[in-house]
Motif scaffolding. Sequence first.
Motif, PDB file in Angstrom:
ATOM      1  N   ALA A   1       0.847  -1.308  -0.175  1.00  0.00           N
ATOM      2  CA  ALA A   1       0.092   0.006   0.054  1.00  0.00           C
ATOM      3  C   ALA A   1       0.854   1.153   0.048  1.00  0.00           C
ATOM      4  O   ALA A   1       0.578   2.298  -0.916  1.00  0.00           O
ATOM      5  N   GLY A   2       1.894   1.310   0.922  1.00  0.00           N
ATOM      6  CA  GLY A   2       2.743   2.179   0.936  1.00  0.00           C
ATOM      7  C   GLY A   2       3.564   2.903  -0.472  1.00  0.00           C
ATOM      8  O   GLY A   2       3.492   3.850  -1.024  1.00  0.00           O
ATOM      9  N   LEU A   3       4.093   1.566  -1.092  1.00  0.00           N
ATOM     10  CA  LEU A   3       4.506   1.764  -2.388  1.00  0.00           C
ATOM     11  C   LEU A   3       3.490   2.353  -3.772  1.00  0.00           C
ATOM     12  O   LEU A   3       3.726   2.856  -4.275  1.00  0.00           O
ATOM     13  N   THR A   4       2.444   1.724  -3.424  1.00  0.00           N
ATOM     14  CA  THR A   4       1.263   2.104  -4.146  1.00  0.00           C
ATOM     15  C   THR A   4       1.125   3.611  -4.165  1.00  0.00           C
ATOM     16  O   THR A   4       0.834   4.433  -5.251  1.00  0.00           O
ATOM     17  N   ALA A   5       0.802   4.043  -2.927  1.00  0.00           N
ATOM     18  CA  ALA A   5       0.788   5.616  -2.724  1.00  0.00           C
ATOM     19  C   ALA A   5       1.811   6.425  -3.361  1.00  0.00           C
ATOM     20  O   ALA A   5       1.743   7.371  -3.944  1.00  0.00           O
ATOM     21  N   LEU A   6       3.128   5.961  -2.975  1.00  0.00           N
ATOM     22  CA  LEU A   6       4.124   6.695  -3.575  1.00  0.00           C
ATOM     23  C   LEU A   6       4.270   6.855  -5.156  1.00  0.00           C
ATOM     24  O   LEU A   6       4.501   7.879  -5.466  1.00  0.00           O
TER      25      LEU A   6
END
Length: 366
Positions: A105-110
């Motif tokens: 999820a963090g990588l997607t947001a980035l």
Amino acid sequence: MSVVVVVGTRPEIIKMAPVVKELEKRGLDFLFIHTGQHYDYEMSRVFLEELGLPKPDESFELENGNPAAQTGEMMIKLEKAVGKHWSRKPRMMLIQGDTNTMLAAGLTALKLGLRIGHVEAGLRSYDWRMPEEHNRRMIDHVSHQLFAPTEIAKKNLQEEHVWGEVFVTGNTVIDAVNTYFDKVREVEDKVLKIVKFNEYVLVTFHRAENVDNPHVLRDFTRILRKSPLPIVFPIHPRTRRRLQEYGLWREIEEIQHLQLLPPQGYFEFLALMKNSRLIMTDSGGLQEEATHPKIKKPVLVLRTSTERPEAVIHGFAKVVGVNPVVVLAELDKILSEELKLPDQSPFGDGKAGVRIVNTVLSRLEA
């Protein structure tokens, strides 16, 4: 001005519940996304309802069990889910903890250009056998706002020179116990009728580095067999499978002072914690919940490290590993002593959700 809130596992739902409720209370626009592994997906949906959380705007299952495939699948599905609501102008994604799906999820947001707010940032076990240790470090180093539960967590982040802003908020798990403790009272009598013993040790054991190792699992079985006090053991499906695979299941079933229970609901489990004499666990969250003033129980941590040193420093927890001689000696010691545990939790005052939402608003308005 939209915030995306992503949850998946039950601990993530519990710890994000105070944030979701605060966003609702303030009438703020947020996109609520729930993802889950296929085997517990329906259970998680019931769980959301039990906690009085809104129906997610988007829900999807993760089919892959392999960590790398699961991370990729999560990124693809999450990007699609956020994309469907792009007209609401999402600007920040709030994620909690350290699972593979939260890393994804963090990588997607980035990649989508969203700010990342990491709830429960800065926890460190310094044990690289734990996949969670890799995940939490990577998430912390790409996050814009890092909501550290304690001063120790803040110090960890400062020493690693994270580039995001760090805020000490307390841990939302304390907020959650405050919010739902009346529900615990409602189920308490029913739960205690099921338990066979007046006095018991509550045990959980499920971490991969423990249960996937046959030597560790054999030592764990010895601990259960030789415990001086009866044991109540809500057993995780993974642990049950491994005990069967390694030929230890029959031995477990034959222990007279051991009561096996199926996995418990959140309220039921808190009731078991509240009424236990002490807790033996390899869980992280239990080390925090045990410090809540309405639970206040000693914990023997069945691991060689902990990312919750505050529980140890304040006398609630002791890291004992899984050597039967050591664990049983510590168990005898606790049972023979009059323990005086602190009246306050080292993990905050139950207002973490309010502090997190205040910070999110101030940064989105900036």
